[in-house]
Write a protein that holds these residues in place. Structure first.
Motif, PDB file in Angstrom:
ATOM      1  N   ASP A   1      33.633  42.067  39.350  1.00 21.28           N
ATOM      2  CA  ASP A   1      34.587  41.258  38.591  1.00 21.28           C
ATOM      3  C   ASP A   1      35.453  40.493  39.592  1.00 21.28           C
ATOM      4  O   ASP A   1      34.953  39.651  40.309  1.00 21.28           O
ATOM      5  N   ASP A   2      36.748  40.798  39.648  1.00 15.61           N
ATOM      6  CA  ASP A   2      37.669  40.107  40.550  1.00 15.61           C
ATOM      7  C   ASP A   2      37.978  40.974  41.771  1.00 15.61           C
ATOM      8  O   ASP A   2      38.141  42.191  41.656  1.00 15.61           O
ATOM      9  N   LEU A   3      38.109  40.319  42.922  1.00 18.20           N
ATOM     10  CA  LEU A   3      38.526  40.981  44.155  1.00 18.20           C
ATOM     11  C   LEU A   3      39.821  40.334  44.624  1.00 18.20           C
ATOM     12  O   LEU A   3      39.883  39.114  44.799  1.00 18.20           O
ATOM     13  N   LYS A   4      40.863  41.168  44.823  1.00 18.64           N
ATOM     14  CA  LYS A   4      42.147  40.665  45.303  1.00 18.64           C
ATOM     15  C   LYS A   4      42.562  41.440  46.548  1.00 18.64           C
ATOM     16  O   LYS A   4      42.385  42.658  46.615  1.00 18.64           O
ATOM     17  N   ILE A   5      43.116  40.718  47.509  1.00 22.30           N
ATOM     18  CA  ILE A   5      43.571  41.321  48.759  1.00 22.30           C
ATOM     19  C   ILE A   5      44.971  40.803  49.035  1.00 22.30           C
ATOM     20  O   ILE A   5      45.186  39.587  49.097  1.00 22.30           O
ATOM     21  N   THR A   6      45.931  41.723  49.196  1.00 23.64           N
ATOM     22  CA  THR A   6      47.317  41.293  49.371  1.00 23.64           C
ATOM     23  C   THR A   6      47.907  41.687  50.718  1.00 23.64           C
ATOM     24  O   THR A   6      48.949  41.147  51.100  1.00 23.64           O
ATOM     25  N   ASP A   7      47.284  42.627  51.434  1.00 21.42           N
ATOM     26  CA  ASP A   7      47.753  42.983  52.772  1.00 21.42           C
ATOM     27  C   ASP A   7      46.761  43.959  53.386  1.00 21.42           C
ATOM     28  O   ASP A   7      45.785  44.365  52.755  1.00 21.42           O
TER      29      ASP A   7
ATOM     30  N   LYS B   1      32.132  48.039  40.173  1.00 19.84           N
ATOM     31  CA  LYS B   1      31.660  47.297  39.002  1.00 19.84           C
ATOM     32  C   LYS B   1      32.804  46.624  38.258  1.00 19.84           C
ATOM     33  O   LYS B   1      32.565  45.809  37.357  1.00 19.84           O
ATOM     34  N   ASP B   2      34.038  46.964  38.610  1.00 21.78           N
ATOM     35  CA  ASP B   2      35.206  46.424  37.921  1.00 21.78           C
ATOM     36  C   ASP B   2      36.147  45.759  38.926  1.00 21.78           C
ATOM     37  O   ASP B   2      35.802  45.581  40.091  1.00 21.78           O
ATOM     38  N   ASP B   3      37.348  45.387  38.464  1.00 22.48           N
ATOM     39  CA  ASP B   3      38.313  44.723  39.331  1.00 22.48           C
ATOM     40  C   ASP B   3      38.687  45.620  40.506  1.00 22.48           C
ATOM     41  O   ASP B   3      38.882  46.830  40.351  1.00 22.48           O
ATOM     42  N   LEU B   4      38.822  44.994  41.674  1.00 25.67           N
ATOM     43  CA  LEU B   4      39.111  45.735  42.896  1.00 25.67           C
ATOM     44  C   LEU B   4      40.260  45.068  43.632  1.00 25.67           C
ATOM     45  O   LEU B   4      40.275  43.840  43.799  1.00 25.67           O
ATOM     46  N   VAL B   5      41.233  45.881  44.085  1.00 22.75           N
ATOM     47  CA  VAL B   5      42.374  45.388  44.856  1.00 22.75           C
ATOM     48  C   VAL B   5      42.421  46.129  46.184  1.00 22.75           C
ATOM     49  O   VAL B   5      42.346  47.359  46.226  1.00 22.75           O
TER      50      VAL B   5
END
Length: 466
Positions: free
Chosen positions: A217-223, A192-196
């Motif tokens: 909310d926001d989904l970020k993927i860095t590796d 339900k909230d920001d996910l990395v």
């Protein structure tokens, strides 16, 4: 001719500058910044053009020559935090947890939690304070559920899911999802909230009836390395999706990456700065409500539509699309920006299937300022409703380089208005036509038409025109 050459030269220089600024967006949070401006095509003022031409004629340089360049349509300032980019977590104070059959592991405090083990019908549930940052480090975890998420983040400031170095993790839901009260928990990982997502291990996600990974909310993927097989969207977010690294193998009956916010039309954007993507999607490979901006990465997309948004901006990357509808499509999904497809760099290769399909389709405008666009299409290579500008870069259509953007080009690059008469393809208005279609071409049904160059006409049968 001199003016056209100068215009393209300046546009190419601007596109290269933009591409260089975007290359390190994943590693440096302040490299590419701009406001969400609608002034995204390259425009050269008449005064600047005249002065530049004069300086060329006089063999002198002019320090007064100016060209306004395309800017990033998404503000990438501080897009990724330092912790987002840390692939090896600090385990000094980490808590170790092991999954077990039929149990719910509930995390209520901020911190780092190392998860291991194999279980059926087990959920890792996060119910922490709204200021808490919770990091789950998956270390050879295998969870198989019938009808509920394997990881369910109810509340936190931000949740990190990190695949430990050398680990192979698997999460799956084999049945239809059961709601949690008013919450439709329709993903294997549901936040339900920001996910990395980060780390250097691998994560396999299977969702037989729902989404793979969903952030409200926001989904970020860095590796990390991800294999995602789903009935619905593989990666889904309400506000935004931002990716700067990782290896992705996606097979979905819907969209590969999907960002959409029903309540705020300024959100629902996708930004990709790097990574390797193999996407097979029944619908869209990548779809955003407002913007899709690609600054880098390697893409192999097989789908109905490759990339779709209100505004699509390609600044870099190597993009290969095989599509059965539109390769790249800009259509009105948001009132926050113009309807545009813009190329500033990169290499984009689009191969279209048979039928009424378009390689690049904009219900607004198309701007080509740089990069290489290579389209193979039996029907239409480019289609736009407002205008098209070719300011720099290279356009190749069916193996032949062209010097302007055609409108609704039919097959081989043979003219943009009126074409060469019709073999019933229904595009253009010629007087004489060919009675035999090209090899392998199947026309859509409809009334007979004229021509295969120029604007769209009526769809037709293969009747020789007289």
């Amino acid at each position: 001719m001199m003016k056209n050459s100068l215009r393209r030269t300046l546009a190419e220089m601007a596109a290269v500058t933009l591409a260089i600024c975007s290359l390190t967006a994943c590693g440096d949070n302040n490299t590419t910044s701009s406001s969400m401006s609608n002034k995204n095509s390259i425009h050269i003022t008449p005064e600047a053009e005249d002065m530049s031409l004069k300086s060329l004629d006089d063999e002198k340089s002019s320090d007064k020559t100016e060209a306004s360049t395309s800017s990033s349509v998404i503000d990438t300032t501080d897009m990724f935090s330092k912790r987002d980019l840390e692939q090896s977590p600090d385990l000094t104070d980490a808590v170790s947890l092991e999954v077990s059959d039929g149990k719910t592991l509930t995390v209520t405090e901020a911190g780092v939690y190392v998860i291991s083990g194999k279980a059926k019908n087990c959920t890792i549930k996060i119910e922490a304070d709204k200021e808490a940052k919770v990091q789950l480090v998956l270390d050879d975890v295998d969870i198989e559920n019938d009808d509920f998420p394997a990881i369910y983040a109810v509340s936190a400031d931000k949740v990190f899911i990190t695949s430990a170095d050398g680990s192979a993790n698997s999460l799956s839901v084999n049945g239809s999802f059961t709601a949690d009260g008013d919450t439709n928990t329709d993903a294997v990982i549901y936040s339900k909230d920001d996910l990395v997502l980060n780390g250097t291990g691998s994560l396999t996600v299977n969702s037989a009836y729902g989404n793979g990974i969903s952030a409200k909310d926001d989904l970020k993927i860095t590796d990390g390395s991800y294999t995602v097989i789903t009935a619905k969207d593989a990666f889904e977010a309400n506000d935004s999706i931002a990716v700067c690294g990782g290896d992705f193998t996606i097979k979905t009956d819907k969209d590969g990456f999907h960002a959409e916010n029903d309540e705020d039309s300024s959100l629902g954007y996708i930004y990709i700065a790097g990574g390797s993507f193999g996407i097979t999607a029944a619908s869209d490979g990548i779809q955003g409500t407002t913007y899709v901006q690609i600054d880098g990465g390697t893409f192999d997309i097989t789908s109905s539509e490759g990339i779709e948004a209100t505004y699509v901006q390609i600044n870099g990357g190597d993009i290969t699309i095989s599509a059965s509808d539109d390769g790249i499509n800009a259509s009105r999904k948001s009132d926050q920006c113009d309807v545009v497809v813009e190329f500033n760099g990169g290499n984009t290769t689009i191969t279209m299937g048979q039928g009424d399909t378009d390689g690049v389709d904009a219900n607004g405008s198309i701007y080509v300022n740089g990069g290489t666009i290579n389209v193979t299409a039996q029907m239409s290579s480019f289609d736009y409703d407002v205008k098209a500008e070719f300011n720099g870069g290279t356009i190749i259509i069916n193996g032949e380089e062209v010097s302007e953007i055609p409108e609704s080009m039919f097959g081989e690059p043979m003219g943009g208005h009126g074409g060469m008469g019709g073999f019933g393809g229904g595009r253009g208005n010629g007087s004489e036509g060919f009675g035999t279609p090209p090899d392998g071409f199947t026309p859509p049904d409809g009334q007979s038409g004229n021509g295969f160059g120029g604007h769209r006409g009526n769809r037709g049968n293969f009747d020789k025109q007289s």
